[in-house]
Design a protein around this motif. Structure first.
Motif, PDB file in Angstrom:
ATOM      1  N   ALA A 270       0.883  -1.257   0.021  1.00 54.79           N
ATOM      2  CA  ALA A 270      -0.033  -0.086   0.024  1.00 54.79           C
ATOM      3  C   ALA A 270       0.918   1.179   0.140  1.00 54.79           C
ATOM      4  O   ALA A 270       0.434   2.256  -0.531  1.00 54.79           O
ATOM      5  N   ALA A 271       2.104   1.000   0.648  1.00 58.68           N
ATOM      6  CA  ALA A 271       2.670   2.514   0.827  1.00 58.68           C
ATOM      7  C   ALA A 271       3.389   2.534  -0.457  1.00 58.68           C
ATOM      8  O   ALA A 271       3.659   4.115  -0.898  1.00 58.68           O
ATOM      9  N   SER A 272       3.881   1.810  -1.372  1.00 58.64           N
ATOM     10  CA  SER A 272       4.571   2.065  -2.638  1.00 58.64           C
ATOM     11  C   SER A 272       3.715   1.985  -3.682  1.00 58.64           C
ATOM     12  O   SER A 272       4.252   2.344  -4.836  1.00 58.64           O
ATOM     13  N   GLY A 273       2.800   1.080  -3.651  1.00 58.20           N
ATOM     14  CA  GLY A 273       2.067   0.512  -4.988  1.00 58.20           C
ATOM     15  C   GLY A 273       2.565  -0.306  -5.490  1.00 58.20           C
ATOM     16  O   GLY A 273       2.262  -0.827  -6.692  1.00 58.20           O
ATOM     17  N   VAL A 274       3.877  -1.145  -5.148  1.00 53.96           N
ATOM     18  CA  VAL A 274       4.436  -1.866  -5.894  1.00 53.96           C
ATOM     19  C   VAL A 274       3.632  -3.242  -5.952  1.00 53.96           C
ATOM     20  O   VAL A 274       3.047  -3.490  -4.816  1.00 53.96           O
ATOM     21  N   GLY A 275       3.769  -4.050  -6.881  1.00 51.55           N
ATOM     22  CA  GLY A 275       3.164  -5.450  -6.785  1.00 51.55           C
ATOM     23  C   GLY A 275       3.971  -6.359  -6.048  1.00 51.55           C
ATOM     24  O   GLY A 275       5.154  -6.098  -6.144  1.00 51.55           O
ATOM     25  N   ALA A 276       3.087  -7.072  -5.028  1.00 58.73           N
ATOM     26  CA  ALA A 276       3.932  -7.945  -4.046  1.00 58.73           C
ATOM     27  C   ALA A 276       3.508  -9.404  -4.302  1.00 58.73           C
ATOM     28  O   ALA A 276       4.098 -10.080  -4.023  1.00 58.73           O
ATOM     29  N   GLY A 277       2.548  -9.421  -4.972  1.00 55.77           N
ATOM     30  CA  GLY A 277       2.110 -11.106  -5.274  1.00 55.77           C
ATOM     31  C   GLY A 277       0.723 -11.083  -6.106  1.00 55.77           C
ATOM     32  O   GLY A 277       0.231  -9.864  -6.504  1.00 55.77           O
ATOM     33  N   VAL A 278       0.323 -12.322  -6.406  1.00 59.51           N
ATOM     34  CA  VAL A 278      -0.972 -12.406  -6.944  1.00 59.51           C
ATOM     35  C   VAL A 278      -2.118 -13.319  -6.444  1.00 59.51           C
ATOM     36  O   VAL A 278      -1.677 -14.195  -5.368  1.00 59.51           O
ATOM     37  N   LEU A 279      -3.134 -12.954  -6.442  1.00 59.19           N
ATOM     38  CA  LEU A 279      -4.313 -13.510  -5.780  1.00 59.19           C
ATOM     39  C   LEU A 279      -5.572 -13.882  -7.163  1.00 59.19           C
ATOM     40  O   LEU A 279      -5.957 -13.119  -7.584  1.00 59.19           O
ATOM     41  N   ALA A 291     -12.866 -20.787  -5.716  1.00 56.73           N
ATOM     42  CA  ALA A 291     -11.501 -21.290  -5.205  1.00 56.73           C
ATOM     43  C   ALA A 291     -10.576 -20.302  -5.312  1.00 56.73           C
ATOM     44  O   ALA A 291     -10.598 -19.370  -6.423  1.00 56.73           O
ATOM     45  N   ILE A 292      -9.454 -20.331  -4.284  1.00 56.80           N
ATOM     46  CA  ILE A 292      -8.549 -19.100  -4.378  1.00 56.80           C
ATOM     47  C   ILE A 292      -7.050 -19.841  -4.410  1.00 56.80           C
ATOM     48  O   ILE A 292      -6.839 -20.721  -3.907  1.00 56.80           O
ATOM     49  N   GLY A 293      -6.315 -19.181  -5.147  1.00 59.80           N
ATOM     50  CA  GLY A 293      -5.020 -19.620  -5.245  1.00 59.80           C
ATOM     51  C   GLY A 293      -4.195 -18.239  -5.074  1.00 59.80           C
ATOM     52  O   GLY A 293      -4.650 -17.189  -5.579  1.00 59.80           O
ATOM     53  N   TYR A 294      -2.886 -18.398  -4.523  1.00 61.25           N
ATOM     54  CA  TYR A 294      -2.197 -17.044  -4.258  1.00 61.25           C
ATOM     55  C   TYR A 294      -0.692 -17.346  -4.111  1.00 61.25           C
ATOM     56  O   TYR A 294      -0.207 -18.341  -4.037  1.00 61.25           O
ATOM     57  N   GLY A 295       0.091 -16.272  -4.221  1.00 57.98           N
ATOM     58  CA  GLY A 295       1.675 -16.332  -4.058  1.00 57.98           C
ATOM     59  C   GLY A 295       2.123 -14.884  -3.949  1.00 57.98           C
ATOM     60  O   GLY A 295       1.557 -13.871  -4.470  1.00 57.98           O
ATOM     61  N   VAL A 296       2.981 -14.791  -3.007  1.00 58.67           N
ATOM     62  CA  VAL A 296       3.672 -13.469  -2.847  1.00 58.67           C
ATOM     63  C   VAL A 296       5.089 -13.617  -3.139  1.00 58.67           C
ATOM     64  O   VAL A 296       5.964 -14.574  -2.843  1.00 58.67           O
ATOM     65  N   LEU A 297       5.678 -12.387  -3.708  1.00 59.39           N
ATOM     66  CA  LEU A 297       7.014 -12.442  -3.872  1.00 59.39           C
ATOM     67  C   LEU A 297       8.082 -12.833  -2.798  1.00 59.39           C
ATOM     68  O   LEU A 297       7.669 -12.157  -1.767  1.00 59.39           O
ATOM     69  N   PRO A 298       9.243 -13.050  -3.118  1.00 61.07           N
ATOM     70  CA  PRO A 298      10.122 -13.358  -1.795  1.00 61.07           C
ATOM     71  C   PRO A 298      10.555 -12.210  -0.725  1.00 61.07           C
ATOM     72  O   PRO A 298      10.263 -12.223   0.339  1.00 61.07           O
ATOM     73  N   ARG A 303       5.501 -10.863   6.156  1.00 62.71           N
ATOM     74  CA  ARG A 303       4.860  -9.521   6.614  1.00 62.71           C
ATOM     75  C   ARG A 303       3.540  -9.525   6.650  1.00 62.71           C
ATOM     76  O   ARG A 303       2.850  -8.623   6.869  1.00 62.71           O
ATOM     77  N   GLY A 304       2.836 -10.726   6.401  1.00 61.90           N
ATOM     78  CA  GLY A 304       1.468 -10.879   6.630  1.00 61.90           C
ATOM     79  C   GLY A 304       0.693 -10.418   5.294  1.00 61.90           C
ATOM     80  O   GLY A 304      -0.439 -10.183   5.544  1.00 61.90           O
ATOM     81  N   PHE A 305       1.399 -10.467   4.430  1.00 65.04           N
ATOM     82  CA  PHE A 305       0.795  -9.743   3.261  1.00 65.04           C
ATOM     83  C   PHE A 305      -0.430 -10.841   2.545  1.00 65.04           C
ATOM     84  O   PHE A 305      -1.574 -10.322   2.154  1.00 65.04           O
TER      85      PHE A 305
END
Length: 376
Positions: A270-279, A291-298, A303-305
Motif C-alpha cells: 500500500a505504501a509504494s503501490g508496488v506489486g507484491a503478489g497475485v491472488l 476457489a482461491i490461489g495465491y503467491g507473494v514475492l520473496p 509480513r502478513g501480506f
C-alpha cells in the motif's frame, strides 16, 4: 444515391437518448485532431502516430464519406444532442451481397470515457442494422482492451471467443498483429445488457496491503511470482514461464474478469503501490463457490501480506458477489500457506491424499480450508 437494404445511407441520421449518429462534416476535422492528440487514444486503435491534421482531414473528408457513398459502410460521427459536440466515431461495416454478417467499430474521446456514450451508440447502430435485414453483427477488440469488451457486453453482445492475430495492433504498439476478442449479436438475442462474470473490484486497502484488478502492465509481477525458487518448490511442474507467457496472461486478465470463470487480482504494497503478489479466483463445481490461489514475492514474505489480502478478498466477495463459500488448498508441507489461511479466518476442513502433483512427478497430500459467508 447509395442504398443498403432499401435504406438511403448518404444522409442517414440516427438518434438515441443523448446522442446523434450523423454523417461526418468538414467542420469535424479540428475536433478529431484534438481527440487524437491524446496518446491514450492510440493504445488499441490502428491509426498513425503522431496523428496529423492531414490524417484528420483524410479521415473526415475521404474515408468516412466513401463508405456511405458506395453502400459498404455506415460511418457516423457521434455527437451530443445538446449542443452537437463531437464525442466519437462509430462504423457499421456492411456485408457483401448475399451475406448477412456485419461488424461495428467505435471510439470515444478520452474526455468522454466513462459516460456510457460508446454503449449507447453501439446499441443504437445495432438496433438499426438488425431491424434492416442483418442476421448477425460482431464487435472485435484487442484482447487487452477490457474497456471496449465491457462496452460490447453492455450493448448486448455475447462473447464468442478469441481470434488469433486477427487485428492490427494499436499505433503505439509499433504495428504487428494482435489477438481479437469477438462479441456478437444475432436477431433473436434479447436487447439487454449482459452482466460481467465478476463485478469489478475497486482497489481495496487496509493501509498495509492494497488489492486491485490485474492489468496488462502487471506482467512483471506475474512473471516473478511464478519463477522464483520458493514458488517453484510448491508448483505442480518444474517449469518456469517466459516473459511472453506472463504478458499474455496479464493482457487477458481484464477480459477474463468480464467473460470467464476466473479473475486475477494483484496484491500490492500500500505504501509504494508496488506489486507484491497475485491472488487468483476461480468459479467451479457448485454455484456460488469460489476457489482461491495465491503467491507473494520473496521480498514481501513474512509480513502478513497473504493474510491481509485474503481478508480484503473475503469482505469483498461476500459483500459484492453471490459467493457463499471461499475455499483453498495447499500441500501438507506448505506450513506458511496454511498459516496464512488460518490467520485470515479460514477453517481447516480435511486432508485429501496424494492430490497435488510435485515438480518431480510425485504427489503430496492437500490440506483443505474453507470460509463461509457470515450468517445474517
Amino acid at each position: 444515391m447509395a442504398q443498403w437494404s432499401e435504406v438511403e445511407l448518404e444522409g442517414l441520421v440516427l438518434h438515441s437518448g443523448r446522442l446523434t449518429l450523423r454523417p461526418w462534416q468538414p467542420q469535424d476535422v479540428p475536433a478529431v485532431l484534438a481527440i487524437m492528440a491524446d496518446e491514450r487514444m492510440h493504445r488499441h486503435l490502428a491509426l498513425p502516430w503522431p496523428y496529423t491534421a492531414e490524417d484528420a482531414r483524410g479521415f473526415v473528408t475521404e474515408h468516412a464519406q466513401a463508405g456511405r457513398a458506395a453502400g459498404t459502410r455506415l460511418d457516423c460521427a457521434i455527437a451530443e444532442n445538446a449542443g452537437g459536440r463531437l464525442v466519437g466515431s462509430i462504423t457499421l461495416q456492411l456485408p457483401a451481397p448475399g451475406h448477412v454478417s456485419a461488424e461495428i467499430g467505435y471510439w470515444v474521446g478520452v474526455a468522454d470515457w466513462g459516460q456510457g456514450y460508446a454503449t449507447e451508440a453501439v446499441r443504437t447502430l445495432a438496433r438499426f442494422g438488425l431491424a434492416n435485414g442483418l442476421g448477425r453483427i460482431q464487435i472485435r477488440c484487442e484482447v487487452p482492451n477490457a474497456a471496449s469488451a465491457a462496452v460490447a457486453l453492455r450493448a448486448g453482445f455475447r462473447f464468442e471467443g478469441v481470434s488469433r492475430d486477427s487485428l492490427r495492433a494499436g499505433g503505439l504498439s509499433g504495428g504487428g498483429l494482435r489477438d481479437g476478442a469477438v462479441f456478437a449479436r444475432i436477431v433473436t438475442d434479447p436487447d439487454e445488457a449482459i452482466a460481467p462474470s465478476w463485478p469489478r473490484l475497486e482497489a481495496l486497502s487496509d493501509g498495509v496491503v492494497t488489492l486491485r484488478q490485474t492489468g496488462p502492465r502487471d506482467w512483471p509481477v506475474l512473471l516473478a511470482e511464478v519463477n522464483n525458487e520458493e514458488a517453484r518448490q510448491w508448483a505442480f511442474h518444474d517449469q518456469s514461464i517466459t516473459e511472453a507467457n506472463a504478458v499474455s496472461v496479464a493482457d487477458r486478465a481484464g477480459l477474463d474478469r468480464l467473460v470467464s470463470r476466473q479473475n486475477s487480482l494483484l496484491i500490492c504494497d500500500a505504501a509504494s503501490g508496488v506489486g507484491a503478489g497475485v491472488l487468483g479466483l476461480r468459479q467451479f463445481g457448485p454455484p456460488d463457490v469460489v476457489a482461491i490461489g495465491y503467491g507473494v514475492l520473496p521480498s514481501f514474505r513474512g509480513r502478513g501480506f497473504t493474510t491481509r489480502a485474503l481478508r480484503l478478498l473475503a469482505d469483498w466477495a461476500f459483500d459484492a458477489t453471490p459467493t457463499v463459500r471461499l475455499e483453498l488448498g495447499c500441500k501438507a508441507a506448505n506450513v506458511a500457506s496454511a498459516r496464512a489461511a488460518l490467520s485470515a479466518g479460514f477453517v481447516e476442513e480435511g486432508r485429501r491424499a496424494s492430490r497435488l502433483r510435485n515438480p518431480d512427478g510425485s504427489h503430496s497430500d492437500e490440506i483443505i480450508f474453507g470460509l463461509v459467508r457470515p450468517a445474517g
